[in-house]
Write an enzyme that holds these catalytic residues in place. Structure first.
Site, PDB file in Angstrom:
ATOM      1  CD  GLU A 130       4.988  -8.254   1.027  1.00 12.43           C
ATOM      2  OE1 GLU A 130       4.298  -8.714   1.944  1.00 12.43           O
ATOM      3  OE2 GLU A 130       5.895  -7.437   1.208  1.00 12.43           O
ATOM      4  CD  GLU A 132       4.749  -2.996   0.614  1.00  7.77           C
ATOM      5  OE1 GLU A 132       5.002  -3.306   1.793  1.00  7.77           O
ATOM      6  OE2 GLU A 132       3.843  -3.511  -0.052  1.00  7.77           O
TER       7      GLU A 132
HETATM    8  C1  GAL Z   1       4.363  -5.524   3.489  1.00 13.87           C
HETATM    9  C2  GAL Z   1       2.971  -5.532   2.870  1.00 13.87           C
HETATM   10  C3  GAL Z   1       2.191  -4.276   3.187  1.00 13.87           C
HETATM   11  C4  GAL Z   1       2.322  -3.932   4.642  1.00 13.87           C
HETATM   12  C5  GAL Z   1       3.762  -3.774   4.950  1.00 13.87           C
HETATM   13  C6  GAL Z   1       4.010  -3.309   6.362  1.00 13.87           C
HETATM   14  O1  GAL Z   1       4.860  -6.807   3.594  1.00 13.87           O
HETATM   15  O2  GAL Z   1       3.079  -5.655   1.484  1.00 13.87           O
HETATM   16  O3  GAL Z   1       0.854  -4.428   2.841  1.00 13.87           O
HETATM   17  O4  GAL Z   1       1.760  -4.956   5.393  1.00 13.87           O
HETATM   18  O5  GAL Z   1       4.403  -5.028   4.770  1.00 13.87           O
HETATM   19  O6  GAL Z   1       5.345  -2.986   6.499  1.00 13.87           O
END
Ligand code: GAL
Length: 731
Positions: free
Chosen positions: A389, A450
């Site tokens: 990110e 994710e």
């Molecule tokens: C994302 C990140 C993860 C975690 C996640 C929580 O933005 O890549 O490491 O923090 O959010 O939802």
């Protein structure tokens, strides 16, 4: 010949920076893997692991050196290690997730005692990835992976890369790179031989490269080819067939070195039609992210726990891919992924932040270290070469991609982003989609890396409606992606709750984003993943309810949500059958097994008599599973359940010890907050909070073996219930 000896035992540890003249009595004896602080499972300050510690190991060479070079190999220490041998200090190794080695030879006492020292800086150093800004996870401290002593001939192998070729044809081949270093002061001419072995040791084929000349002090690459191999079994998710390649260095008839690498024959490819193909067959990827940290012990988990995480993902949760968010993880975890057929997306350390040129150089070093360490794992199908990110940085990411392709021409790259319009420099557009939906791809191949996570944190003792919604969000996104042919798959955030910094999580240093809790115990969302397992593997029948009349808004239990892979479910309240129901395929048309949403308003309303729930699951008309939940909600037993009954007496082996308070049918009671107290007797250590005030009706401690064999008994007590006890044999 080489000898490799485990160097995990007989270390001394002190939580401060000490010089050689400080007596051993100031230190405490420890075994690796080691965490510099044992924590409670939450509510602690991460500044507590941030200090410089000293590890000391006295040793005599385990066998005659006979002119060989002696290396010490560290698999990982958090986060910057300064190693000394007998007073000579090597330059600092910066990085907590990648392996490093030092050549001790010149400084050793061949016949007497040697002292190896590590000054380990476990501060969150801004000059080392992932640090520099805030990070949503903890790194902890300690020499938390294995250490080995390796003795090799001056002319020895430094790496082997095995590349299967033409895997989908009748005549597959192999290309094997063997790197050889010559630390002698004269040139050497050697033959490099390679044997292809079945995992049972049976020899399939051999090939060689002869007369390889390696000038003094230099390194050379020999490439060996095998053509038209007979009868090779492919590595797949159902049959993860593994082979071994044994590389040998020969100088006339003398065997100088042997290195054996395990690998598999498979072809893995993300295609521009949007699909991921394994051995030419499209596989819909359904996965979860995994952090490598555990309650109490940080990242210092022994092989058994590392391997168990892979088993939990594959066999308990039924997913087919894991992302090692956000760094290279334990070799033991990856080995198990190879063995059981669990696909892996591995990435470099980092989180949202890119540092200066020096920091970026370390990150490029991490790309190299990750790929050189792991490119023989058949389970790994994609390299993540962007800081998770992070903003665009075309010059940096052009370099990470080029390096990955140079080191491994067989795998594609991804770079995990949350910026939709960011530059697409990789082979696969890997995107964190927190829209609670899935956007139609603008680039293919497209993999969702994710979703969910912080958008819907959920504790295992949260209100039932929230736990159900959490599970449904996972079900909904996976259903959606399965219906999108231009999306290769989705990897949810995340498998397990994890410890984090104060900027993230629920304020108690936990992000409750897991489908399982920090102890790897299931929430309802875990039951949803489990319910996607084929009923041919095992029937799954899990009611997503604590079965009470007054926990949901307006009371009752409408609809009753059940996660199951059965075709039909019969529902009983008390003795009364409410009939048979089928899953909600209309709302979830793309899932292998849609959730059940059973209307209950007619049967259960607030203020009416209440009785036990009984579910019977049918597959092809046959009753295959049953679940009952007591209506009275009374604690019936304290359960104590270790994952294994036997540990190795190596001072490091551990098993999880789950404890829970259950109703008369074995269902945990999520709102009990009883105190459970433990007593241990025998050659082991109990790791965790003792006494433990239950949260969510269940939790776990670890039992860690000492180095003496014997029988360990653990006894647990809680008010108003009979005590529980278990025995574990330490061999
Ligand atoms: C994302 C990140 C993860 C975690 C996640 C929580 O933005 O890549 O490491 O923090 O959010 O939802």
């Amino acid at each position: 010949m080489r000898t490799v000896t485990s160097f995990n035992n007989d270390w001394l540890f002190a939580p401060e920076k000490l010089s050689l003249d400080v007596p051993d009595s100031t230190f405490m004896p420890i075994t690796l893997p080691h965490t510099n602080v044992i924590f409670p499972h939450h509510n602690f300050d991460n500044r507590e692991y941030q200090f410089i510690s000293t590890y000391r190991k006295r040793f005599a060479l385990p066998e005659a050196r006979k002119g060989r070079r002696v290396y010490v190999d560290f698999d990982g220490a958090m986060i910057a290690s300064t190693v000394s041998i007998n007073g000579h200090t090597f330059s600092e190794y910066r990085g907590g997730y990648t392996p490093f080695s030092h050549d001790l030879t010149e400084y050793l006492n061949d016949s007497g005692e040697n002292i190896l020292t590590v000054h380990l800086d476990s501060n969150e150093r801004p000059d080392i990835p992932p640090y520099g800004y805030v990070v949503d996870y903890l790194t902890f401290g300690g020499i938390y992976r294995d250490v080995r002593l390796r003795m090799v001939e001056p002319c020895h192998i430094t790496g082997v890369f095995v590349r299967p070729q033409d895997v989908l044809t009748d005549a597959p081949g192999l290309e094997v790179d063997v790197w050889i270093r010559n630390q002698d002061d004269t040139a050497r001419a050697i033959d490099v031989k390679a044997d292809l072995l079945g995992i049972d040791g049976e020899q399939y084929s051999s090939a060689q490269s002869t007369g390889v000349v390696i000038p003094a002090g230099e390194e050379r690459l020999a490439t060996i080819r095998f053509a038209s191999l007979p009868q090779i079994e492919r590595w797949s998710l159902d049959v993860p067939a593994l082979y071994e390649l044994q590389a040998r260095l020969m100088e006339a008839d003398d065997l100088l070195d042997v290195q054996t690498e395990r690998f598999g024959f498979r072809e893995a490819e993300f295609r521009t039609d949007g699909g991921f193909y394994l051995n030419g067959k499209r596989i819909d990827l359904i996965g979860l992210n995994r952090h490598q940290t555990y309650p109490y012990i940080g990242a210092a988990a022994p092989p058994r726990l590392q391997r168990q995480d892979a088993d939990i993902l594959k066999h308990e949760l039924g997913v087919n891919i894991v992302r090692t968010s956000h760094y290279p993880q334990s070799p033991h975890f990856l080995n198990r992924c190879d063995e059981i057929g669990l696909l892996v997306f591995e990435e470099i350390p980092g989180w949202q932040y890119i540092g200066d040129a020096d920091w970026q150089a370390l990150s490029l070093r991490d790309v190299r270290a990750m790929i050189e360490r792991d490119r023989n794992h058949p389970s790994i199908i994609l390299w993540g070469v962007r800081i998770n990110e992070s903003p665009d940085n075309d010059s940096f990411y052009t370099q990470t991609n080029a390096l990955a392709h140079e080191l491994d021409p067989t795998r594609q790259t991804g770079g995990v982003r949350n910026i939709w319009e960011s530059e697409f420099l990789e082979d696969v557009f890997t995107y964190n989609d927190f829209s609670n939906n899935i956007r139609e791809p603008i680039h293919t191949p497209h993999l969702v890396t994710e979703f969910n996570g912080h958008m819907f944190p959920t504790k295992s003792w949260d209100q039932e409606e929230r736990l159900i919604e959490h599970a449904m969000r996972h079900a909904w996104i996976q259903n959606k992606q399965l219906g999108m042919t231009r999306v290769a798959g989705a990897i949810g955030w995340c498998a397990f709750d994890y410890n984090t910094h104060q900027e993230f999580g629920s304020g108690d240093r936990i992000c409750y984003h897991g489908v399982m809790d920090i102890f790897r115990l299931p929430k309802y969302a875990a039951f949803w993943y489990e319910s996607q397992i084929s009923p041919d593997v095992r029937p799954v029948l899990r009611a997503a309810t604590i079965w009470s009349m007054g926990d949901r808004s307006e009371g009752g239990n409408d609809p009753l949500v059940v996660f199951s892979n059965c075709d039909e479910i019969e529902v009983f309240v008390g003795d009364e059958s409410l009939g048979r129901y089928t899953p909600d395929r209309e709302s979830f048309p793309h899932l292998p097994h849609a959730p059940y949403r059973i209307p209950m308003a007619r049967h259960l309303t607030w203020g009416r008599a209440f009785a036990d729930l009984r579910l019977i699951g049918y597959v092809q008309g046959k009753a295959v599973a049953e679940q009952r939940i007591a209506a009275d909600g009374l604690p019936n037993a304290l359960i104590l359940a270790p994952d294994v009954g036997e540990l190795q007496a190596d001072g490091a082996d551990m098993t999880r010890l789950v404890f829970k308070i259950v109703d008369r049918y074995g269902n945990r009671l999520p709102y009990t907050n009883q105190i459970v107290t433990f007593e241990l007797d025998g050659p082991a250590e109990l790791i965790g909070e003792n006494p433990f005030a239950l949260m969510g009706g269940q939790a776990a401690l670890y039992i860690k073996a000492c180095r003496d064999p014997g029988t360990v008994t653990v006894r647990a007590t809680t008010p108003r219930l009979p005590p529980a006890s278990v025995a574990i044999v330490i061999r």
